[in-house]
Design an enzyme around this catalytic site. Sequence first.
Site, PDB file in Angstrom:
ATOM      1  N   SER A  94      -0.486  -5.103  13.034  1.00  0.00           N
ATOM      2  CA  SER A  94       0.392  -5.336  14.058  1.00  0.00           C
ATOM      3  C   SER A  94       1.060  -6.533  13.904  1.00  0.00           C
ATOM      4  CB  SER A  94      -0.469  -5.149  15.582  1.00  0.00           C
ATOM      5  OG  SER A  94      -1.305  -6.140  15.578  1.00  0.00           O
ATOM      6  N   TYR A  95       0.794  -7.562  13.037  1.00  0.00           N
ATOM      7  CA  TYR A  95       1.363  -8.623  13.084  1.00  0.00           C
ATOM      8  C   TYR A  95       2.564  -8.609  12.760  1.00  0.00           C
ATOM      9  CZ  TYR A  95      -3.249 -11.210  13.393  1.00  0.00           C
ATOM     10  OH  TYR A  95      -4.577 -11.682  13.804  1.00  0.00           O
ATOM     11  N   GLY A  96       3.640  -9.469  13.224  1.00  0.00           N
ATOM     12  CA  GLY A  96       4.888  -9.348  13.096  1.00  0.00           C
ATOM     13  C   GLY A  96       5.577  -8.776  14.320  1.00  0.00           C
ATOM     14  N   GLY A 102       3.965  -5.672  10.396  1.00  0.00           N
ATOM     15  CA  GLY A 102       3.661  -5.359   9.019  1.00  0.00           C
ATOM     16  C   GLY A 102       3.785  -6.459   7.985  1.00  0.00           C
TER      17      GLY A 102
END
Length: 366
Positions: A94-96, A102
């Site tokens: 979930s990073y971004g 991603g």
Amino acid sequence: MSISTPTALFGSSNIPLLSSSPIKTLKFPRLGPPFWPWEKVKMGPLTVSPMGFGTWAWGNQLLWGYQESMDAELQQIFNLAVENGINLFDTADSYGTGRLVGQSEKLLGQFIREFKGPKQVQNNIVIATKFAAYPWRLTPGQFVNACKSSLDRMQIEQIGIGQLHWSTANYAPLQEQALWGGLVAMYEKGLVRGVGVSNYGPKQLLKIYEYLKARGVPLCSAQVQFSLLSFGEDQMEIKNICDSLGIRLISYSPLGLGMLTGKYTPSNLPRGPRGLLFGQIIPGLEPLLSSLAEIAEKRSKTIPQVAINWCICKGTIPIPGVKTLKQAEENLGALGWRLSADELLQLEYAARDSPRRMIQNIFQTR
């Protein structure tokens, strides 16, 4: 010749340190003492550095101001870390933000492929990624598919640690069982070498440990917000459970999102959402920041290095975030030494005298 390091160097955890051969291409950071790459700790079936690097900022524009023009420096950060013995990198699917969801995983995969150092060093890199408990992930198969998507983004064959990003026990207990089943399935399929959890409180941690144990899957890590701004009965109970069961505790936000860097004051706050939070907490941090500064000066260290070293001395593996070479070099200076017992007590008393603490993750369970 292999050089052994006493377990006492990195805290009272009952999981032993391991030894391995030094890396010939070692590059020392400009700040602080060198980190010796033969110092490693056991995490389930894996051997990792006593500190990792967190990559939440790699793709997050809202909180961390990420721009794709930063990628060249992020590659340098990755290389510097690996060349100095860091082999643990924490990320999440979930990073971004927005179209960059991603991005952190994509960048890590790219940096691993483009690393020019020894192949053995490259092969020993451990990626710990977290899979979000999105409401549409309702079956073990969907969680396995999430793992495969992360593998595709990183273009690697196997993830070091596949972690459940948060527990749904507080609001969707039936989904929780499906996600646990997904962890078992991805481990049995060989997609991950080990499994871990994040934001689990003591009760839920014991429940998932027993669930996984009954299915022959060892729980090798548990992430929790852990720092001088975020430690209390719950955190220490989690730490005691981890020690007794052979689970490694990974401390995220060891610098309190930057509040423990000494960089910010009530009149100098970061922009964006962090500024609102910092404005509530920093005015009450004078006792803690003063103690950090005093010890840093006496030790010829920096305030962040002392705060990170505290986490290591408590027997955890901190994963401070990095988005500049200067931050990476400074973080490396937190290794290779340890605070004294008196210094640890001084910091903890100062933390208790500070009236405001870090807010807890909304998904943190009991």
